[in-house]
Structures are given as C-alpha cells and as structure tokens.
Design a protein around this motif. Structure first.
Motif, short mmCIF file in Angstrom:
data_model
loop_
_atom_site.label_atom_id
_atom_site.label_comp_id
_atom_site.label_asym_id
_atom_site.label_seq_id
_atom_site.Cartn_x
_atom_site.Cartn_y
_atom_site.Cartn_z
N ALA A 59 34.87 35.99 -48.73
CA ALA A 59 34.06 35.65 -47.57
C ALA A 59 34.15 34.16 -47.30
O ALA A 59 34.40 33.36 -48.21
N TYR A 60 33.94 33.79 -46.05
CA TYR A 60 33.94 32.40 -45.62
C TYR A 60 32.54 32.06 -45.14
O TYR A 60 32.01 32.72 -44.24
N GLY A 61 31.91 31.06 -45.78
CA GLY A 61 30.53 30.71 -45.43
C GLY A 61 30.41 29.33 -44.83
O GLY A 61 31.10 28.39 -45.27
N TYR A 62 29.54 29.19 -43.85
CA TYR A 62 29.35 27.92 -43.15
C TYR A 62 27.87 27.66 -42.91
O TYR A 62 27.09 28.60 -42.71
N VAL A 63 27.51 26.40 -42.90
CA VAL A 63 26.15 26.00 -42.54
C VAL A 63 26.10 25.76 -41.04
O VAL A 63 26.88 24.97 -40.50
N ALA A 64 25.21 26.45 -40.35
CA ALA A 64 25.03 26.25 -38.91
C ALA A 64 23.72 26.86 -38.47
O ALA A 64 23.31 27.92 -38.95
#
Length: 258
Positions: A59-64
């Motif tokens: 999985a690819y996780g990002y803060v937004a």
C-alpha cells in the motif's frame, strides 16, 4: 468473472488507516488494485502501512487533509507521479459528533459538514478530469443509514450524509456520459472499535440494533468487501447514482413487534 477483477487499477481510499476504510481498501487490493490511502497525520499513515503489510498487501500512504483543496491537488499529483492515475476513488474519511442539536455550536456543525460532505466534493473534483481523459472512472461515496433516516444527536452527520447521497447522484448525472460511475455504500451498524462499548451483551443499544436488524446481528467490515469490489469493477459499469445499503435489512423493516 474477469469483470470483477481490479488488476492494473489504482484505488485511492481516504481515511483508510483502519476500520471500514481499511477493510474496503484491503478488498480492492485483494481484487488486484494498487492500494493508495491517505490520513490526517503521519502516525495514522504509519500504522496503516504496518496493517496493510501485516495483511500481505502493498500500500502507498500519504498525509493529506481532504478538506484542504490545495493539499488534495498536491496529493493527487504525487499519486499520479509515484503510483499512477487514480481509477477508483472511495470517499471514506469522515467524523461524527453525537451532540443534541440545540447544544451543537455552528463551528462543530461546520466541521462535520466540511469533512463528511465538502471533503468528498473536493476529492471527486480532483480526480474527475483525469478520469474523463482516460474514458473511465469509479467513485464510491461511503454514505450511511443516516442518508435516509434521522436519529437523535446526529443532526450534522445526517445532514452531511444526506447531502453526500445527493452529491453521488449528481456526479452520476453530470459525468456518466464519460463512463464515470459514482455510487454510494450505506453501511448499517458495523462492528468497529468505536462501536465496541455499545456491543456489550445486555447493553440497551446492542439489543436495540439486533432487534431492529432483520439479520439479527451487527454487520462486520468484511460485509462491505463484496459490495465495494462490485462497485469498483467493470461488473457495475451500468450502475450509476445508486446507494447500496449494506444494513442487514434495517431499511426494509419497521422492526419487531414488542
């Protein structure tokens, strides 16, 4: 059964570090999609990445923050550069404040509306242009029983989810000609860490939900997996503007006779 495959698709699920969002994202990943998610801070993203790894999924996780239009635009740009163009958007991020309406401040009201309704608008607006260019796209909005029903102490949540139901229908009406399908899922009462205190045997609310639900049980996050894969896949290409209630039959029933 190939029409249910999500192989090669990029699926972005908002607020999917845990709970319902994690279950939905995991199902999309198990169906072949590349899983992308965001959350409000790095701690949640890190815990989400660890959970997906434990489940055997990349999985690819990002803060937004989904309510910040500039942050969302930057998020979508980064995803396109690092993973690929978003094919499937699941608007899952949301909050609820259980406060009697006359005691709720306008600021508290606006926070719920902003996250639960304006956030999905901002997210959808950010991915639709690329979907139009590609000639296909799937948007799934996580609605609620409160998209149809009212209940004490959840006025802002019900207003937001009712609005999300109509946003779902309007996206379908406005962009269906571009082979973009926008549908909603309306979960019933689901077993999550947040509902654990209410599900204690003998608790009045636990008894109320079991008596009200024809299935005579709470739903589980796993109950949402099949509907999510269906609405994200080519199998649902002629389903648009629909709210699929996964509620064990609550909306079909007046309840048990006392």
């Amino acid at each position: 059964m190939d029409s249910f495959s999500l192989k090669g698709k990029v699926a972005l699920v908002t607020g999917a570090s845990y709970g319902i969002g994690f279950s939905i994202a995991s199902a999309l990943g198990q169906a072949g999609a590349k899983v992308v998610f965001n959350d409000i801070n790095q701690e949640l993203v890190d815990s989400g990445l660890a959970a997906y790894k434990e489940a055997g999924l990349e999985a690819y996780g990002y803060v937004a923050d989904v309510t910040n239009e500039e942050a969302v635009a930057a998020l979508i740009k980064q995803i396109e550069e690092e993973v690929g163009t978003v094919d499937i958007l699941v608007n899952n991020a949301g909050i609820i404040k259980r406060i009697p309406m006359v005691e709720m401040t306008a600021a508290e009201w606006r926070q719920v509306i902003d996250i639960d309704l304006t956030g999905p608008f901002i997210m959808a607006k950010a991915v639709i242009p690329a979907m139009i260019e590609k000639g296909h796209g799937k948007i799934i909005n996580i609605c609620s029983l409160m998209s149809e029903l009212g209940r004490e102490t959840v006025s802002a949540y019900a207003a937001a989810k009712g609005g999300l139901k109509m946003l779902t229908k309007n996206i379908a009406a406005e962009y269906g000609e571009h082979n973009i399908q926008c549908n909603g899922i309306g979960p019933g009462y689901i077993e999550t860490p947040q509902t654990a205190p209410l599900r204690v045997e003998g608790h009045p609310f636990n008894n109320f939900i079991i008596d009200k639900t024809p299935a005579a049980r709470w739903g589980t996050p796993e109950d949402l997996k099949g509907p999510s894969v269906f609405l994200a896949s080519e199998a649902s290409d002629f389903v648009n503007g629909h709210i699929l209630f996964v509620d064990g039959g609550i909306l079909a029933s007046i309840g048990k006779q006392p």
